[in-house]
Design an enzyme around this catalytic site. Structure first.
Site, short mmCIF file in Angstrom:
data_model
loop_
_atom_site.label_atom_id
_atom_site.label_comp_id
_atom_site.label_asym_id
_atom_site.label_seq_id
_atom_site.Cartn_x
_atom_site.Cartn_y
_atom_site.Cartn_z
N ALA A 161 0.83 -1.21 0.00
CA ALA A 161 0.00 0.00 0.00
C ALA A 161 0.86 1.24 0.00
O ALA A 161 1.97 1.25 0.51
CB ALA A 161 -0.89 -0.01 1.22
N HIS A 168 -2.33 -1.78 7.89
CA HIS A 168 -1.45 -2.10 9.02
C HIS A 168 -1.21 -0.89 9.93
O HIS A 168 -0.94 -1.04 11.11
CB HIS A 168 -0.12 -2.66 8.52
CG HIS A 168 -0.22 -4.09 8.04
ND1 HIS A 168 -0.06 -5.16 8.88
CD2 HIS A 168 -0.49 -4.61 6.82
CE1 HIS A 168 -0.20 -6.30 8.19
NE2 HIS A 168 -0.47 -5.98 6.93
N ASP A 175 -0.77 -10.06 9.93
CA ASP A 175 -0.53 -11.08 8.92
C ASP A 175 -0.17 -12.35 9.68
O ASP A 175 0.77 -12.37 10.48
CB ASP A 175 0.63 -10.67 8.00
CG ASP A 175 0.27 -9.48 7.13
OD1 ASP A 175 -0.93 -9.29 6.84
OD2 ASP A 175 1.19 -8.74 6.73
N GLU A 224 -5.20 -12.48 -0.15
CA GLU A 224 -4.25 -12.58 0.96
C GLU A 224 -4.90 -13.32 2.12
O GLU A 224 -5.46 -12.70 3.02
CB GLU A 224 -3.80 -11.18 1.43
CG GLU A 224 -2.97 -10.42 0.42
CD GLU A 224 -2.30 -9.16 0.99
OE1 GLU A 224 -2.43 -8.91 2.21
OE2 GLU A 224 -1.63 -8.46 0.23
N HIS A 227 -3.94 -12.06 5.78
CA HIS A 227 -4.14 -10.69 6.29
C HIS A 227 -5.51 -10.57 6.95
O HIS A 227 -6.54 -10.56 6.29
CB HIS A 227 -4.01 -9.73 5.10
CG HIS A 227 -4.22 -8.27 5.41
ND1 HIS A 227 -3.21 -7.34 5.35
CD2 HIS A 227 -5.33 -7.58 5.75
CE1 HIS A 227 -3.70 -6.13 5.64
NE2 HIS A 227 -4.99 -6.25 5.88
ZN LIG Z 1 -1.11 -7.55 5.67
#
Ligand SMILES: [Zn+2]
Length: 264
Positions: A161, A168, A175, A224, A227
């Site tokens: 990002a 985060h 994660d 993901e 995440h």
């Molecule tokens: Zn992440």
């Protein structure tokens, strides 16, 4: 003559009764259907009612627009302030992978939920590890620049990002990985026993799999399975039950007006 009239009148009356009872029969059927529906509703709410429930959880846009809100929306379109640092960061009390003390942190509420979740997983002999949690704005600057230098800015944007746009930075994301994927963050984690358990149970502890498979167009990120985003049990469960991404869920609630999270 009088008698005939009475017979005609009586039979007309009787005929009307038959007609009435036919109506009644139809009404009766309707009633039964309605009753059945009502009974079903009591056990299992229909979609409209689920939507009503969803509507009552997040009340207004401030809950997704303010940096410090547990339900804050952070994606490629909605960012956090550059100087936002959560006030209640704590070091997580679960097995971690990386040495960097910064990423071992989460906001207090999320850290507590994470521990509870890992403990519950252990009861099924599944051992989860926390790899990357809180990331400051400055760390994200460094990370994004490194990715961009290596893979080009556009490619970096698919899985990293831009500063201010990493979830985060909220301190509400971890994660998560397992030894079955060598403690790495790989798509294959989603197929492991740990990954499947996480997908099925995370919401019970207030987390959602934030970037599900096949939703890249909406979330702006590739799948993901590692995440997880803390939203609190109530909202996480509503999102899980809806089968939607967080963006779609907020769109359904009328809190965002476009489902796609890409920057304009
Ligand atoms: Zn992440």
């Amino acid at each position: 003559m009088k008698k005939w009239w009475s017979i005609i009148l009586v039979s007309m009356f009787l005929m009307s009764l038959v007609a009435c009872s036919e109506d009644d029969a139809t009404n009766e059927e309707d009633k039964t259907e309605l009753q059945e529906e009502t009974e079903e509703n009591e056990e299992e709410p229909n979609e409209d009612e689920v939507e009503d429930n969803i509507d009552s959880i997040i009340k207004d846009e401030s809950e997704i627009a303010e940096d410090a809100k547990i339900t804050a929306l952070v994606n490629k379109k909605y960012g956090l302030s550059e100087d936002y640092i959560p006030e209640d960061l704590v070091t997580v009390d679960v097995p971690t992978v990386l040495e960097n003390p910064e990423v071992k942190q989460l906001r207090e509420e999320a850290a507590k939920a994470l521990k509870e979740m890992f403990t519950e997983a252990e009861k099924s002999d599944l051992y989860l590890h926390a790899r990357s949690g809180y990331r400051s704005y400055d760390t994200q600057v460094e990370l994004f620049n490194n990715y961009a230098a290596e893979h080009g800015k556009e490619e970096a944007n698919r899985y990293s990002a831009k500063p201010g746009h990493s979830e985060h930075q909220t301190g509400l994301v971890m994660d998560v990985t397992s030894e079955s994927v060598n403690l790495e963050l790989e798509e294959a984690f989603g197929e492991t026993e740990e990954g499947i358990w996480l997908k099925e149970h995370a919401h019970e502890f207030g987390f959602i799999i934030r970037y599900p498979q096949g939703k890249e167009e909406i979330t702006g990120y590739i799948y993901e399975p590692w995440h997880i985003r803390y939203l609190g049990v109530e909202v996480a469960t509503a999102v899980y039950d809806s089968g939607l991404t967080y963006e779609e869920y907020l769109y359904e609630e009328g809190l965002i007006h476009e489902v796609n999270s890409e920057q304009e």
